[in-house]
Write an enzyme that holds these catalytic residues in place. Structure first.
Site: not given
Ligand code: COA
Length: 635
Positions: A121, A134, A352, A474, A563
């Site tokens: 990020y 997103p 995000h 994740t 996803s």
């Protein structure tokens, strides 16, 4: 796109992360009177979780070799296999780095956290819009008047504030995966947060205490206080007054500062520094960055295309449709932006870096339920909250930066293809009835759709949650597995019986499910390899040839960034592709249907979101037919 991991980590799947939100969104829950403070002032008391493990080196290298194979020619594979073996050889650099990583892993509850935040990020330099943020599309509304538009926005605001109060009170139910409790810290980062652009890397700012939101209307920014004198969340009717006040306050031109947040991060970092030199700008920036969240009151976008309503909704929430429409009616750095347009499009767009999708999806379900259940009180006893327009003094250099940002955002908007649709032939329950994992089934269909369209497999990223571990985020599920490619090839190219095809499909599902198991248990390979690489860089060790090998870059070139985002309401998440020649594909598997949002870039002549969607539908139906014919023939 330079960074191959950043965008690929997005997406949500909160269904399996079964938060039992027994607290209803309906009024009377009693928690809304809690003053919202930052979570640092009130730590949540949740399960103590194990540290993130460091996988064994030989296990990772075996899986690496296995997953890279379908993507390489025979000769390329032979080289990559040898490079991997050399890396893992006794006494070699792999062992040395592994030892260092194990030492770090023994000392820290999550050896990955900071590296991941940075590499996925904060050091990522492309614009956050499309490339990283997103959007989540809420069910479409139909407003018959301006008042209805604002009233719905007011309800979403109050719903969000109530959810925040539940988080802050520590009364949010523990999330579980099966019987394992999950890390809850991401919930504390949804509100009061903002990404701050830097010249080389960004930072995250998190206000300790805040009592206002920012409302954006006609590209103007307004600070609206949302708590009363006793610290209670204002009533929806009061918030509606605040929104009405915002829309009537000012009709002059806008400085367009919101456009700057659509820029590449370095460019925006320079402009941010410049803006901060002026005390008026500094105060306005601080009000935005320290706000609880942003509400964007959009105008109807004027668009000339043949896109469906659901595709248009996804695009408006993802990028705002350019300078003439709503792209300047945003602060893309804000962790949470709720968006309600006068034409009924509504949803959210989120930055995000502080949080994964599941907390955001849970929030979305809560506030949509709240907004749909709540009727506004219609009496005269109401307040008008404090509401103040924020101003900016722009130098000619900043004016120019805004002009350039407008041009750039228009180009980016032009480049994005979206195809958002609901596949209604069957849903999750039908796949379960075939005794197959719905998620694995959909992942296989996505890979097969790519092979069907492009004639070869693609590196395929699916997000898996590692929230079983302390601070877990994740891991990558490498969905381009040999068994999946084998099934696709058998199905597309060979004339075998349904029974034989079904056997290949079952083996593909099992392989995928097995990889999911490794990923959610912190035993998959991509974060491990990232850790080893970061240690080499930080330790001044020559980058091992494993990471310079073309096989490594091919297997990380995520042409499929996918996803699962399971939400209870009829919603879908969307995001852009993470490679110029790739697809983004996010889905919400519902009981009887599957919502998809497929994206691609117009600038790439080989990809097409529309065709991909059609191929995907075909693959899903054919796979179901393979399974049902085989089951029927064996009866
Ligand atoms: N037969 C019958 N039913 C089956 C089955 C089978 N062979 N295999 C699975 N099922 C059932 C499951 O029991 C489950 O049932 P439920 O609806 O009653 O809960 C359901 O099918 C769904 O399971 P499945 O489709 O296998 O997937 P999942 O829900 O376990 O999700 C992931 C898989 C990878 C999406 C999930 O593990 C994950 O990590 N999600 C988080 C992703 C994330 O964090 N994204 C954020 C990135 S920003």
């Amino acid at each position: 796109m330079a960074n191959t991991t950043a965008g690929a980590v997005r997406g949500l799947s909160q269904k399996f992360i079964c938060s039992k939100h027994v607290l209803s969104a309906s009024p009377g829950v009693g928690l809304y009177s809690l003053r919202t403070k930052s979570m640092s002032s009130k730590a949540l008391q949740y399960a103590k979780l194990p540290s993130l493990p460091v996988p064994k080196l030989n296990q990772t290298l075996e899986q690496y070799i296995r997953t890279v194979k379908p993507l390489l020619t025979k000769d390329e594979f032979a080289v990559t296999e040898q490079v991997a073996k050399n890396f893992g050889a006794p006494g070699g650099v792999g062992e040395k780095l592994q030892l260092m990583l194990e030492e770090k892993g023994a000392k820290e509850p999550n050896w990955l956290s900071e590296w991941w935040l940075d590499s996925a990020y904060l050091s990522y330099r492309l614009p956050v819009l499309v490339h990283s943020n997103p959007a989540l599309v809420f069910p479409k509304q139909n407003f018959l008047s301006k008042k209805e538009h604002l009233a719905y926005a007011a309800k979403l605001i109050v719903g969000a504030l109530r959810y925040k109060a539940i988080i802050d009170s520590g009364k949010l139910e523990q999330d579980y995966l099966g019987k394992s409790p999950l890390d809850m810290s991401q919930y504390t980062k949804v509100f009061n947060g903002c990404r701050i652009p830097g010249l080389k890397t960004d930072t995250i700012r998190h206000a300790l205490d805040s009592n206002h939101i920012i409302v954006i209307h006609n590209n103007q920014f307004y600070k609206v206080v949302v708590y009363g004198e006793n610290g209670q969340i204002l009533d929806d009717r009061d918030i509606l007054n605040g929104l009405t006040c915002v829309t009537q306050k000012y009709n002059g031109p806008s400085a367009g500062v919101g456009f700057l947040t659509t820029e590449c991060r370095n460019v925006w970092g320079i402009a941010h520094k410049e803006l901060n030199k002026d005390p008026v700008n500094r105060a306005s920036l601080q009000a935005i960055e320290d706000s609880i969240f942003v509400m964007c009151l959009d105008k109807s976008s004027k668009i000339e295309d043949n896109a469906t309503v659901s595709t248009r909704m996804a695009l408006q929430l993802l990028h705002g449709y350019g300078a003439e429409n709503n792209s300047g009616n945003r602060w893309f750095d804000k962790t949470l932006q709720l968006i309600v347009s006068e034409d009924g499009v509504n949803g959210l767009c989120y930055e995000h870096s502080p949080t994964e999708g599941p907390p955001i999806a849970n929030l979305a379900d809560f506030i949509v339920n709240y907004a749909q259940e709540k009727t506004l009180r219609d009496d005269e006893r109401h307040l008008t909250p404090h509401c103040e327009r924020l101003t900016f003094n722009l130098t000619s250099a900043l004016d120019e930066a805004v002009m350039l940002a407008k041009r750039n955002v228009d180009q980016l908007v032009q480049d994005v293809q979206m195809n958002s649709f609901s596949f209604d032939k069957f849903g999750k329950e039908d796949i379960k009835a075939l005794k197959l994992s719905p998620d694995s089934f959909i992942q296989i269909a996505i890979q097969m759709a790519f092979i069907r369209l492009h004639g070869h497999p693609a590196a395929h990223y699916e997000s898996a949650s590692t929230r079983r571990f302390h601070g877990g985020r994740t891991e990558t599920i490498r969905s381009c597995l040999p068994e999946i490619v084998n099934f696709a090839n058998i199905h597309l190219k060979q004339n075998l019986s349904p029974h034989e095809k079904f056997k290949a499909l079952q083996s593909a599902v099992n392989a995928h499910k097995g990889y999911v198991g490794m990923a959610i248990n912190g035993q998959a390979i991509d974060r491990h390899l990232l850790g080893l690489k970061r240690l080499a860089i930080e330790g001044g060790i020559d980058i091992p040839s494993l990471f310079l090998d073309p096989g490594y870059s091919t297997s990380n070139n995520w042409r499929l960034s996918t996803s699962q985002v399971a939400a209870v309401n009829d919603m879908v998440m969307c995001y852009g592709p993470v490679t110029p020649d790739g697809y983004g594909c996010c889905y919400n598997p519902r009981r009887d249907e599957i919502n998809f949002a497929v994206s691609a870039f117009n600038s790439n002549p080989t990809t097409c979101a529309e065709k991909f969607g059609e191929a995907l539908k075909k693959c899903l139906e054919e796979m179901r037919d393979v399974a049902t014919s085989s089951i029927l023939s064996s009866l």
